[in-house]
Design a protein around this motif. Structure first.
Motif, PDB file in Angstrom:
ATOM      1  N   ALA A   1      -4.897  15.126  -3.165  1.00  0.00           N
ATOM      2  CA  ALA A   1      -4.625  15.237  -1.727  1.00  0.00           C
ATOM      3  C   ALA A   1      -5.770  15.976  -1.025  1.00  0.00           C
ATOM      4  O   ALA A   1      -6.192  15.583   0.068  1.00  0.00           O
ATOM      5  N   ALA A   2      -6.296  17.024  -1.649  1.00  0.00           N
ATOM      6  CA  ALA A   2      -7.413  17.770  -1.055  1.00  0.00           C
ATOM      7  C   ALA A   2      -8.667  16.896  -0.987  1.00  0.00           C
ATOM      8  O   ALA A   2      -9.396  16.918   0.007  1.00  0.00           O
ATOM      9  N   TYR A   3      -8.912  16.104  -2.023  1.00  0.00           N
ATOM     10  CA  TYR A   3     -10.075  15.209  -2.039  1.00  0.00           C
ATOM     11  C   TYR A   3      -9.966  14.193  -0.901  1.00  0.00           C
ATOM     12  O   TYR A   3     -10.919  13.950  -0.171  1.00  0.00           O
ATOM     13  N   LYS A   4      -8.766  13.608  -0.762  1.00  0.00           N
ATOM     14  CA  LYS A   4      -8.566  12.626   0.302  1.00  0.00           C
ATOM     15  C   LYS A   4      -8.762  13.256   1.680  1.00  0.00           C
ATOM     16  O   LYS A   4      -9.400  12.680   2.547  1.00  0.00           O
ATOM     17  N   ARG A   5      -8.210  14.459   1.879  1.00  0.00           N
ATOM     18  CA  ARG A   5      -8.367  15.135   3.182  1.00  0.00           C
ATOM     19  C   ARG A   5      -9.839  15.377   3.504  1.00  0.00           C
ATOM     20  O   ARG A   5     -10.253  15.250   4.648  1.00  0.00           O
TER      21      ARG A   5
ATOM     22  N   THR B   1      -9.398  -7.555   2.428  1.00  0.00           N
ATOM     23  CA  THR B   1     -10.667  -6.822   2.348  1.00  0.00           C
ATOM     24  C   THR B   1     -10.456  -5.332   2.100  1.00  0.00           C
ATOM     25  O   THR B   1     -11.386  -4.642   1.728  1.00  0.00           O
ATOM     26  N   GLN B   2      -9.250  -4.828   2.327  1.00  0.00           N
ATOM     27  CA  GLN B   2      -8.965  -3.424   2.090  1.00  0.00           C
ATOM     28  C   GLN B   2      -7.846  -3.287   1.071  1.00  0.00           C
ATOM     29  O   GLN B   2      -6.952  -4.121   1.004  1.00  0.00           O
ATOM     30  N   PHE B   3      -7.925  -2.224   0.290  1.00  0.00           N
ATOM     31  CA  PHE B   3      -6.904  -1.972  -0.723  1.00  0.00           C
ATOM     32  C   PHE B   3      -6.563  -0.495  -0.748  1.00  0.00           C
ATOM     33  O   PHE B   3      -7.380   0.348  -0.403  1.00  0.00           O
ATOM     34  N   ASN B   4      -5.359  -0.182  -1.186  1.00  0.00           N
ATOM     35  CA  ASN B   4      -4.953   1.189  -1.443  1.00  0.00           C
ATOM     36  C   ASN B   4      -5.404   1.504  -2.867  1.00  0.00           C
ATOM     37  O   ASN B   4      -4.902   0.914  -3.818  1.00  0.00           O
ATOM     38  N   ALA B   5      -6.347   2.410  -3.010  1.00  0.00           N
ATOM     39  CA  ALA B   5      -6.929   2.707  -4.319  1.00  0.00           C
ATOM     40  C   ALA B   5      -6.436   4.049  -4.839  1.00  0.00           C
ATOM     41  O   ALA B   5      -6.109   4.946  -4.067  1.00  0.00           O
ATOM     42  N   TYR B   6      -6.399   4.173  -6.177  1.00  0.00           N
ATOM     43  CA  TYR B   6      -6.036   5.437  -6.812  1.00  0.00           C
ATOM     44  C   TYR B   6      -6.561   5.445  -8.249  1.00  0.00           C
ATOM     45  O   TYR B   6      -6.706   4.410  -8.879  1.00  0.00           O
ATOM     46  N   PRO B   7      -6.860   6.643  -8.789  1.00  0.00           N
ATOM     47  CA  PRO B   7      -7.360   6.736 -10.159  1.00  0.00           C
ATOM     48  C   PRO B   7      -6.215   6.702 -11.173  1.00  0.00           C
ATOM     49  O   PRO B   7      -5.112   7.170 -10.900  1.00  0.00           O
TER      50      PRO B   7
ATOM     51  N   PRO C   1     -10.312  11.274   5.360  1.00  0.00           N
ATOM     52  CA  PRO C   1      -9.215  11.744   6.204  1.00  0.00           C
ATOM     53  C   PRO C   1      -8.612  10.672   7.108  1.00  0.00           C
ATOM     54  O   PRO C   1      -7.431  10.753   7.452  1.00  0.00           O
ATOM     55  N   ALA C   2      -9.370   9.663   7.466  1.00  0.00           N
ATOM     56  CA  ALA C   2      -8.860   8.646   8.390  1.00  0.00           C
ATOM     57  C   ALA C   2      -8.061   7.549   7.682  1.00  0.00           C
ATOM     58  O   ALA C   2      -7.334   6.798   8.324  1.00  0.00           O
ATOM     59  N   PHE C   3      -8.175   7.446   6.350  1.00  0.00           N
ATOM     60  CA  PHE C   3      -7.502   6.364   5.624  1.00  0.00           C
ATOM     61  C   PHE C   3      -5.994   6.586   5.610  1.00  0.00           C
ATOM     62  O   PHE C   3      -5.513   7.662   5.285  1.00  0.00           O
TER      63      PHE C   3
ATOM     64  N   THR D   1      -6.438   6.225  -1.485  1.00  0.00           N
ATOM     65  CA  THR D   1      -7.675   6.309  -0.713  1.00  0.00           C
ATOM     66  C   THR D   1      -8.183   4.900  -0.467  1.00  0.00           C
ATOM     67  O   THR D   1      -7.663   3.929  -1.015  1.00  0.00           O
ATOM     68  N   SER D   2      -9.252   4.800   0.311  1.00  0.00           N
ATOM     69  CA  SER D   2      -9.912   3.514   0.481  1.00  0.00           C
ATOM     70  C   SER D   2     -10.633   3.160  -0.827  1.00  0.00           C
ATOM     71  O   SER D   2     -10.858   4.013  -1.686  1.00  0.00           O
TER      72      SER D   2
END
Length: 136
Positions: free
Chosen positions: A62-66, A82-88, A70-72, A113-114
């Motif tokens: 959450a801190a990394y995304k902020r 063309t856009q996806f919800n990404a996560y590790p 921050p706009a995603f 994240t984007s």
């Protein structure tokens, strides 16, 4: 009629007098009302300690995304591919973190994240610049 339509809001049960501090340290509470309201009270020190790895990962992501994205805002893909919800996610066979995509963004435990920021995040996790706990 208005009273019949009102939905009751679920509030987490007050499990006990243990909670996780912002630094993720199990601690006894004097009063656990506010911790219970956000699902942060635990029946025992052991159950609070068991929650630490997952909470740690959630806070780091959450801190990394902020900071870096921050706009995603996660979205449900309809016609835009063309856009996806990404996560590790950790791949035990490859023994490294990979980037996964979710077109529905329905998992409340995932910080999405984007694609671009997610790819950079996975690179940093794999080279040790960002540290996540395994086993969560």
């Amino acid at each position: 009629d208005a009273i019949k339509e009102r939905k009751e809001v679920w509030i987490p049960e007050k499990e006990g007098a243990w909670w996780l501090t912002p630094g993720l340290k199990p601690q006894l509470l004097c009063t656990y009302d506010s911790a219970a309201e956000v699902g942060n009270s635990f029946a025992s020190q052991a159950s609070a300690e068991a929650a630490v790895p997952l909470r740690y990962n959630q806070q780091i992501l959450a801190a990394y995304k902020r900071e870096f994205d921050p706009a995603f805002k996660p979205f449900i893909r309809k016609f835009d591919s063309t856009q996806f919800n990404a996560y590790p996610i950790y791949d035990i066979r490859a023994e490294k973190w990979l980037l996964k995509f979710d077109q529905y963004a329905k998992n409340p435990q995932i910080t999405y994240t984007s694609s671009e920021v997610g790819a950079e995040l996975v690179k940093k996790i794999n080279n040790g610049t960002v540290v996540l706990e395994l086993g969560t």
